[in-house]
Design a protein around this motif. Sequence first.
Motif, PDB file in Angstrom:
ATOM      1  N   SER A 160     -39.041 -32.762  33.156  1.00 58.30           N
ATOM      2  CA  SER A 160     -38.321 -32.671  34.423  1.00 58.30           C
ATOM      3  C   SER A 160     -39.109 -31.830  35.431  1.00 58.30           C
ATOM      4  CB  SER A 160     -36.929 -32.061  34.199  1.00 58.30           C
ATOM      5  OG  SER A 160     -36.291 -31.824  35.441  1.00 58.30           O
ATOM      6  N   LYS A 161     -39.717 -32.501  36.383  1.00 57.50           N
ATOM      7  CA  LYS A 161     -40.458 -31.785  37.412  1.00 57.50           C
ATOM      8  C   LYS A 161     -39.513 -30.994  38.322  1.00 57.50           C
ATOM      9  CE  LYS A 161     -44.353 -35.007  37.505  1.00 57.50           C
ATOM     10  NZ  LYS A 161     -45.186 -35.902  38.339  1.00 57.50           N
ATOM     11  N   THR A 162     -38.290 -31.495  38.471  1.00 57.14           N
ATOM     12  CA  THR A 162     -37.302 -30.773  39.275  1.00 57.14           C
ATOM     13  C   THR A 162     -37.005 -29.406  38.666  1.00 57.14           C
ATOM     14  OG1 THR A 162     -36.275 -32.853  39.973  1.00 57.14           O
ATOM     15  CG2 THR A 162     -34.961 -30.843  40.206  1.00 57.14           C
ATOM     16  N   LEU A 163     -36.867 -29.369  37.332  1.00 53.51           N
ATOM     17  CA  LEU A 163     -36.615 -28.095  36.656  1.00 53.51           C
ATOM     18  C   LEU A 163     -37.781 -27.143  36.850  1.00 53.51           C
ATOM     19  CD1 LEU A 163     -34.996 -26.257  34.776  1.00 53.51           C
ATOM     20  CD2 LEU A 163     -36.122 -27.390  32.840  1.00 53.51           C
ATOM     21  N   LEU A 164     -39.010 -27.642  36.682  1.00 57.73           N
ATOM     22  CA  LEU A 164     -40.183 -26.787  36.884  1.00 57.73           C
ATOM     23  C   LEU A 164     -40.204 -26.210  38.293  1.00 57.73           C
ATOM     24  CD1 LEU A 164     -43.190 -28.587  35.121  1.00 57.73           C
ATOM     25  CD2 LEU A 164     -41.997 -26.513  34.415  1.00 57.73           C
ATOM     26  N   LEU A 165     -39.873 -27.040  39.256  1.00 55.13           N
ATOM     27  CA  LEU A 165     -39.844 -26.588  40.644  1.00 55.13           C
ATOM     28  C   LEU A 165     -38.783 -25.511  40.846  1.00 55.13           C
ATOM     29  CD1 LEU A 165     -41.069 -27.005  43.437  1.00 55.13           C
ATOM     30  CD2 LEU A 165     -39.351 -28.765  43.854  1.00 55.13           C
ATOM     31  N   LEU A 166     -37.613 -25.697  40.244  1.00 55.79           N
ATOM     32  CA  LEU A 166     -36.539 -24.704  40.352  1.00 55.79           C
ATOM     33  C   LEU A 166     -36.940 -23.385  39.696  1.00 55.79           C
ATOM     34  CD1 LEU A 166     -33.365 -26.895  39.663  1.00 55.79           C
ATOM     35  CD2 LEU A 166     -34.082 -25.896  41.849  1.00 55.79           C
ATOM     36  N   VAL A 167     -37.623 -23.458  38.559  1.00 53.76           N
ATOM     37  CA  VAL A 167     -38.074 -22.237  37.883  1.00 53.76           C
ATOM     38  C   VAL A 167     -39.103 -21.504  38.734  1.00 53.76           C
ATOM     39  CG1 VAL A 167     -39.205 -21.301  35.827  1.00 53.76           C
ATOM     40  CG2 VAL A 167     -37.578 -23.177  35.595  1.00 53.76           C
ATOM     41  N   LEU A 168     -40.029 -22.257  39.315  1.00 56.47           N
ATOM     42  CA  LEU A 168     -41.022 -21.647  40.209  1.00 56.47           C
ATOM     43  C   LEU A 168     -40.345 -20.952  41.388  1.00 56.47           C
ATOM     44  CD1 LEU A 168     -43.898 -24.286  40.400  1.00 56.47           C
ATOM     45  CD2 LEU A 168     -44.057 -21.956  39.492  1.00 56.47           C
ATOM     46  N   ILE A 169     -39.362 -21.619  41.964  1.00 59.23           N
ATOM     47  CA  ILE A 169     -38.618 -21.026  43.078  1.00 59.23           C
ATOM     48  C   ILE A 169     -37.917 -19.755  42.623  1.00 59.23           C
ATOM     49  CG2 ILE A 169     -36.642 -21.361  44.628  1.00 59.23           C
ATOM     50  CD1 ILE A 169     -37.421 -24.326  44.777  1.00 59.23           C
ATOM     51  N   GLY A 170     -37.318 -19.793  41.419  1.00 61.03           N
ATOM     52  CA  GLY A 170     -36.649 -18.612  40.876  1.00 61.03           C
ATOM     53  C   GLY A 170     -37.613 -17.453  40.687  1.00 61.03           C
ATOM     54  N   VAL A 171     -38.803 -17.741  40.153  1.00 61.38           N
ATOM     55  CA  VAL A 171     -39.817 -16.703  39.952  1.00 61.38           C
ATOM     56  C   VAL A 171     -40.223 -16.078  41.284  1.00 61.38           C
ATOM     57  CG1 VAL A 171     -42.229 -16.329  39.278  1.00 61.38           C
ATOM     58  CG2 VAL A 171     -40.696 -17.618  37.775  1.00 61.38           C
ATOM     59  N   PHE A 172     -40.498 -16.917  42.272  1.00 56.73           N
ATOM     60  CA  PHE A 172     -40.888 -16.403  43.590  1.00 56.73           C
ATOM     61  C   PHE A 172     -39.732 -15.656  44.256  1.00 56.73           C
ATOM     62  CE2 PHE A 172     -44.331 -19.617  43.402  1.00 56.73           C
ATOM     63  CZ  PHE A 172     -45.393 -18.784  43.719  1.00 56.73           C
ATOM     64  N   LEU A 173     -38.518 -16.146  44.091  1.00 56.99           N
ATOM     65  CA  LEU A 173     -37.368 -15.509  44.718  1.00 56.99           C
ATOM     66  C   LEU A 173     -37.145 -14.100  44.175  1.00 56.99           C
ATOM     67  CD1 LEU A 173     -35.005 -15.841  46.679  1.00 56.99           C
ATOM     68  CD2 LEU A 173     -33.658 -16.792  44.790  1.00 56.99           C
ATOM     69  N   VAL A 174     -37.267 -13.928  42.855  1.00 51.34           N
ATOM     70  CA  VAL A 174     -37.111 -12.603  42.251  1.00 51.34           C
ATOM     71  C   VAL A 174     -38.154 -11.638  42.799  1.00 51.34           C
ATOM     72  CG1 VAL A 174     -37.327 -11.298  40.104  1.00 51.34           C
ATOM     73  CG2 VAL A 174     -36.002 -13.409  40.133  1.00 51.34           C
ATOM     74  N   ASN A 175     -39.397 -12.096  42.897  1.00 48.01           N
ATOM     75  CA  ASN A 175     -40.458 -11.219  43.412  1.00 48.01           C
ATOM     76  C   ASN A 175     -40.296 -10.938  44.901  1.00 48.01           C
ATOM     77  OD1 ASN A 175     -42.657 -10.637  41.245  1.00 48.01           O
ATOM     78  ND2 ASN A 175     -42.089 -12.769  40.913  1.00 48.01           N
ATOM     79  N   ILE A 176     -39.748 -11.898  45.646  1.00 48.11           N
ATOM     80  CA  ILE A 176     -39.472 -11.657  47.067  1.00 48.11           C
ATOM     81  C   ILE A 176     -38.397 -10.591  47.224  1.00 48.11           C
ATOM     82  CG2 ILE A 176     -38.455 -12.690  49.139  1.00 48.11           C
ATOM     83  CD1 ILE A 176     -39.929 -15.291  48.389  1.00 48.11           C
ATOM     84  N   ILE A 177     -37.354 -10.667  46.386  1.00 44.32           N
ATOM     85  CA  ILE A 177     -36.311  -9.628  46.396  1.00 44.32           C
ATOM     86  C   ILE A 177     -36.930  -8.266  46.119  1.00 44.32           C
ATOM     87  CG2 ILE A 177     -34.259  -8.773  45.197  1.00 44.32           C
ATOM     88  CD1 ILE A 177     -33.462 -11.689  44.737  1.00 44.32           C
TER      89      ILE A 177
END
Length: 218
Positions: A160-177
């Motif tokens: 699921s490429k959608t899942l990979l994309l969501l995980v990447l977004i989650g990783v970046f979002l945590v670091n942005i916070i």
Amino acid sequence: MNALYRSIPQLDWITGLLFLSLLLLTLGKYFYKGMFFTFIALPFNNKYLNLNRKKGKIVNGFHVLLSLLTIINIALLLYLCKNFFLGTATFDYPNTYGVLLLIVFGYLMLKLFLLMANGFFFENYDLMTDTIFEKFSYLNYSGFVAYVGNIIFIYMLQGSKTLLLLVLIGVFLVNIIGWVNTLRSKQNLILSNVLYFILYLCTLEIAPLAIFIGYLKG
């Protein structure tokens, strides 16, 4: 009757990595239960930072265990993204994972060394260790997010490429916070050292990200 053969993805080495990650997480929870439960809520409040920033800083067992988990799983996430977005959509070529593991480890060690060196040479050691603790705490949380995402991708929603994309977004979002919280707590210092801050941003934040993207595309 002819035997039927199925092509089974080579998941043994990935299973080993995820099991090792689970072991690291279990050890962290067992030996540092209080820190573990406050860590889980890190993106939502600063209790973990406030309680632990003066307790040994980054040199403590819990932080080391979570950092190892982060290195393993960020490298694995990059490996999956490279294979399924830009590669052959397989789990072969573990050597590629080894290269990514070394890159992630080398980058984090270099970043840690340069931040510590900055604290030593510019006589702001306490400030730098405090900043390192904050940034690496959020980085470790993003490693936890990557770990959960890797498990779901490998064993539940494989391909699921959608899942990979969501995980990447989650990783970046945590670091942005983490970035926002760090900037907010250090805004007076940053305003008085704007040039140095821009130099730091380009060399230790933007440049490595550009290198990672270039490697993944290559």
